[in-house]
Design an enzyme around this catalytic site. Structure first.
Site, short mmCIF file in Angstrom:
data_model
loop_
_atom_site.label_atom_id
_atom_site.label_comp_id
_atom_site.label_asym_id
_atom_site.label_seq_id
_atom_site.Cartn_x
_atom_site.Cartn_y
_atom_site.Cartn_z
CD GLU A 128 -2.68 -1.19 2.49
OE1 GLU A 128 -2.48 -0.30 3.39
OE2 GLU A 128 -3.30 -1.93 2.82
CB ILE A 158 -1.70 -5.31 -6.98
CG1 ILE A 158 -1.82 -4.53 -5.81
CG2 ILE A 158 -2.13 -6.75 -6.99
CD1 ILE A 158 -0.75 -5.01 -4.83
CB THR A 159 2.27 -8.05 -10.65
OG1 THR A 159 3.17 -7.47 -10.33
CG2 THR A 159 2.35 -9.12 -11.79
NE ARG A 272 32.78 -2.94 -32.27
CZ ARG A 272 32.68 -1.65 -33.24
NH1 ARG A 272 32.24 -2.30 -34.60
NH2 ARG A 272 33.12 -0.62 -33.09
CD GLN A 340 31.71 -0.85 -19.98
OE1 GLN A 340 30.80 -0.36 -19.61
NE2 GLN A 340 32.88 -0.02 -20.30
CB ILE A 341 30.62 -6.88 -23.69
CG1 ILE A 341 31.55 -7.42 -22.74
CG2 ILE A 341 30.94 -7.64 -25.24
CD1 ILE A 341 31.38 -8.67 -22.17
CD GLU A 367 7.28 -12.09 -5.55
OE1 GLU A 367 7.73 -13.10 -4.94
OE2 GLU A 367 6.85 -12.04 -6.58
CB THR A 369 14.45 -4.10 -0.54
OG1 THR A 369 14.29 -4.46 0.99
CG2 THR A 369 13.08 -3.52 -0.82
C1 LIG Z 1 6.73 -3.33 -10.57
C2 LIG Z 1 6.38 -3.90 -9.31
C3 LIG Z 1 5.39 -4.98 -9.05
C4 LIG Z 1 5.01 -5.28 -7.77
N1 LIG Z 1 4.25 -6.40 -7.54
C5 LIG Z 1 3.42 -6.40 -6.50
C6 LIG Z 1 2.41 -7.30 -6.18
O1 LIG Z 1 2.04 -8.05 -7.18
N2 LIG Z 1 2.04 -7.18 -5.02
C7 LIG Z 1 2.32 -6.40 -3.95
O2 LIG Z 1 1.68 -6.56 -2.90
N3 LIG Z 1 3.37 -5.83 -3.96
C8 LIG Z 1 3.86 -5.55 -5.13
N4 LIG Z 1 4.87 -4.69 -5.64
C9 LIG Z 1 5.51 -3.92 -4.38
C10 LIG Z 1 6.87 -4.53 -3.93
O3 LIG Z 1 6.90 -5.70 -3.45
C11 LIG Z 1 7.36 -3.37 -2.94
O4 LIG Z 1 7.92 -2.52 -3.98
C12 LIG Z 1 8.49 -3.65 -2.15
O5 LIG Z 1 8.20 -4.57 -0.97
C13 LIG Z 1 9.32 -2.61 -1.37
O6 LIG Z 1 8.53 -1.80 -0.71
P1 LIG Z 1 8.51 -0.09 -1.15
O7 LIG Z 1 8.68 0.03 -2.86
O8 LIG Z 1 7.42 0.51 -0.58
O9 LIG Z 1 10.00 0.20 -0.68
P2 LIG Z 1 10.04 1.10 1.01
O10 LIG Z 1 9.45 -0.09 1.96
O11 LIG Z 1 9.46 2.19 1.00
O12 LIG Z 1 11.73 0.75 1.24
C14 LIG Z 1 12.71 1.77 0.48
C15 LIG Z 1 13.93 1.57 0.85
O13 LIG Z 1 14.21 1.48 2.19
C16 LIG Z 1 14.69 0.08 2.57
N5 LIG Z 1 14.02 -0.31 4.19
C17 LIG Z 1 12.85 -0.31 4.35
N6 LIG Z 1 12.64 -0.83 5.58
C18 LIG Z 1 14.05 -1.08 6.19
C19 LIG Z 1 14.43 -1.64 7.19
N7 LIG Z 1 13.76 -2.00 8.30
N8 LIG Z 1 15.84 -1.89 7.16
C20 LIG Z 1 16.75 -1.42 6.18
N9 LIG Z 1 16.12 -0.89 5.32
C21 LIG Z 1 14.94 -0.96 4.85
C22 LIG Z 1 14.28 -0.88 1.42
O14 LIG Z 1 14.93 -1.94 1.62
C23 LIG Z 1 14.36 0.22 0.30
O15 LIG Z 1 15.65 0.25 -0.08
C24 LIG Z 1 5.38 -4.33 -6.75
C25 LIG Z 1 6.39 -3.24 -6.90
C26 LIG Z 1 6.89 -3.26 -8.24
C27 LIG Z 1 7.56 -1.72 -8.47
#
Ligand SMILES: Cc1cc2nc3c(=O)[nH]c(=O)nc-3n(C[C@H](O)[C@H](O)[C@H](O)COP(=O)(O)OP(=O)(O)OC[C@H]3O[C@@H](n4cnc5c(N)ncnc54)[C@H](O)[C@@H]3O)c2cc1C
Length: 397
Positions: A128, A158-159, A272, A340-341, A367, A369
């Site tokens: 969210e 949401i994919t 190349r 790069q290549i 899924e 980070t």
């Molecule tokens: C193309 C795409 C498809 C997706 N598909 C789905 C889907 O089908 N269903 C679904 O539910 N979600 C989906 N997502 C969401 C995805 O899972 C989230 O983007 C992901 O979980 C990270 O959440 P965020 O982007 O809000 O990053 P944030 O939580 O805002 O994190 C930002 C940064 O802070 C870091 N961070 C956050 N908390 C901590 C911590 N405690 N310690 C250290 N570092 C931290 C993170 O690692 C990251 O580098 C999708 C996202 C994209 C872009």
């Protein structure tokens, strides 16, 4: 110990490879450029049994194992990760929680009648606006009124959330507050045509451009209490376990992309010529190729080991996080090396490696980070907990 796939696993890999090379790769650049969801490709993949690969046969699926699925997914992603993420999100995030936690009736209804192993796509809604990594911050609510859940809130990115063949979403909602003050989360099945359930437009993205991601809105969306996935209050455990398996698959997706980068790098290195000879004769280029090949091999082994552990019914969460982090970062290095290549040609719009370079970044984010997966790995090492327990405690803090 042996490293040979079974006949059935080999069959899935070969079938996916043949389809991917014949029918996806030739269209990958066009799909990326036009940003259109490839309904015909998904339909063919459904006919081939790929979209319901791990769904048991009695619910209309192919009854394949997790290793076979990851081998097939790697091949699809070697041709195009846009198509690959459509398959991965449907199988790992859409079908898998229904298979693992659904009641018999839910499985028969949503997997059998509605999804039929992929005839309709199913989405998984966790993220969210204010709940990304910290899913405990879920603000979407579901209130039980006269035996019906009334859902309000929204989900992001949401994919498969808004295609013409989406059957619905399994949405995580806050259904109460526990005695310790933490949210009670419940997974609720919301069919696509439920009144009050609407979708936003698709996003402009760096990669995965032919896949479908949507913002989902729930405005007094009313579904029967029987649409609770499994039991009330189990949403937290359910999404942790769903994401453990999903991470292995994102690892396979990354291996496919890394292999594609190596394939393209080899083509260019051979063709190349500079200084009167093939650039493949320069040690600087050879070392890049060797590093890429080693990392692809290692990432593949990590993914398959994690998948094998899951098939064996053994804990695999730590290995899943390791495979996901390593494979996604190896793929990033492979994409960088391939550009790069290719030199200036690799910087041109329309070049395959430029596309790979754009597409690869999301693997380190979706899924879970890299940061959060490293924390899961470290915490499970330091506390001797399983990775799922470690993640559970981290997210609940
Ligand atoms: C193309 C795409 C498809 C997706 N598909 C789905 C889907 O089908 N269903 C679904 O539910 N979600 C989906 N997502 C969401 C995805 O899972 C989230 O983007 C992901 O979980 C990270 O959440 P965020 O982007 O809000 O990053 P944030 O939580 O805002 O994190 C930002 C940064 O802070 C870091 N961070 C956050 N908390 C901590 C911590 N405690 N310690 C250290 N570092 C931290 C993170 O690692 C990251 O580098 C999708 C996202 C994209 C872009």
């Amino acid at each position: 110990m042996h490293f040979d796939p079974t006949d059935e696993q080999r069959r899935w890999r070969d079938l996916a490879r043949e389809f991917a090379e014949g029918e996806i790769r030739p269209r990958a650049a066009e799909l990326d450029r036009e940003q259109k969801f490839p309904y015909d490709i998904v339909e063919r993949m459904t006919d081939l049994g790929l979209m319901g690969l791990t769904v048991p046969e009695q619910y209309g699926g192919s009854g394949g194992d997790f290793v076979g699925y990851n081998l097939a997914l790697e091949e699809i992603c070697r041709a195009d990760t846009s198509v690959g993420i459509t398959m991965e999100a449907h199988v790992s995030l859409g079908c898998a929680p229904l298979v693992a936690f659904g009641t018999e009736e839910q499985k028969r209804r949503y997997l059998g009648e509605e999804i039929r192993g992929g005839r309709k796509l199913w989405a998984f809604g966790l993220t969210e606006e204010n709940a990304g990594t910290d899913a405990g911050g879920t603000e979407t609510t579901a209130e039980l009124v006269d035996g019906q859940w009334v859902v309000n809130g929204s989900k992001k990115w949401i994919t498969n959330g808004g295609t013409e063949i989406t059957g619905g979403v399994t949405a995580i909602a806050k259904t109460g507050t526990r005695e310790n003050g933490k949210p009670e989360l419940t997974a609720i099945i919301v069919p696509q045509d439920t009144p009050g359930f609407t979708r936003g437009p698709g996003y402009e993205k760096l990669g995965w451009r032919a896949s479908d991601q949507r913002q989902l809105y729930f405005e007094d969306v009313t579904v029967p209490e029987g649409n609770t996935l499994g039991e009330r209050g189990k949403g937290f455990r359910q999404f942790l376990s769903t994401l453990d398996a999903g991470r292995v698959a994102v690892g396979a997706l990354s291996v496919g992309l890394a292999q594609a980068c190596l394939d393209e790098a080899l083509v260019r290195a051979r063709e190349r010529r500079q200084f009167g000879r093939s650039i493949s004769e320069f040690q600087a280029i050879q070392f890049k190729l060797a590093d890429m090949a080693m990392e692809v091999e290692l990432a593949r082994n990590m993914v398959l080991k994690a998948a094998w552990l899951k098939d064996e019914g053994r804990p695999f969460g730590r290995e899943a996080s390791m495979a996901k982090v390593f494979a996604s970062e190896a793929a990033k290095r492979a994409a960088d090396g391939a550009v790069q290549i290719w030199g200036g040609e690799g910087f041109m719009e329309g070049s395959a490696v430029a596309r790979y370079w754009r597409q690869v970044k999301i693997n380190e984010i979706g899924e879970g980070t890299s940061e959060i997966n490293r924390q899961i790995i470290a915490r499970s090492l330091l506390t001797d907990e399983t990775a799922t327990e470690a993640k559970g405690k981290m997210v609940a803090q």
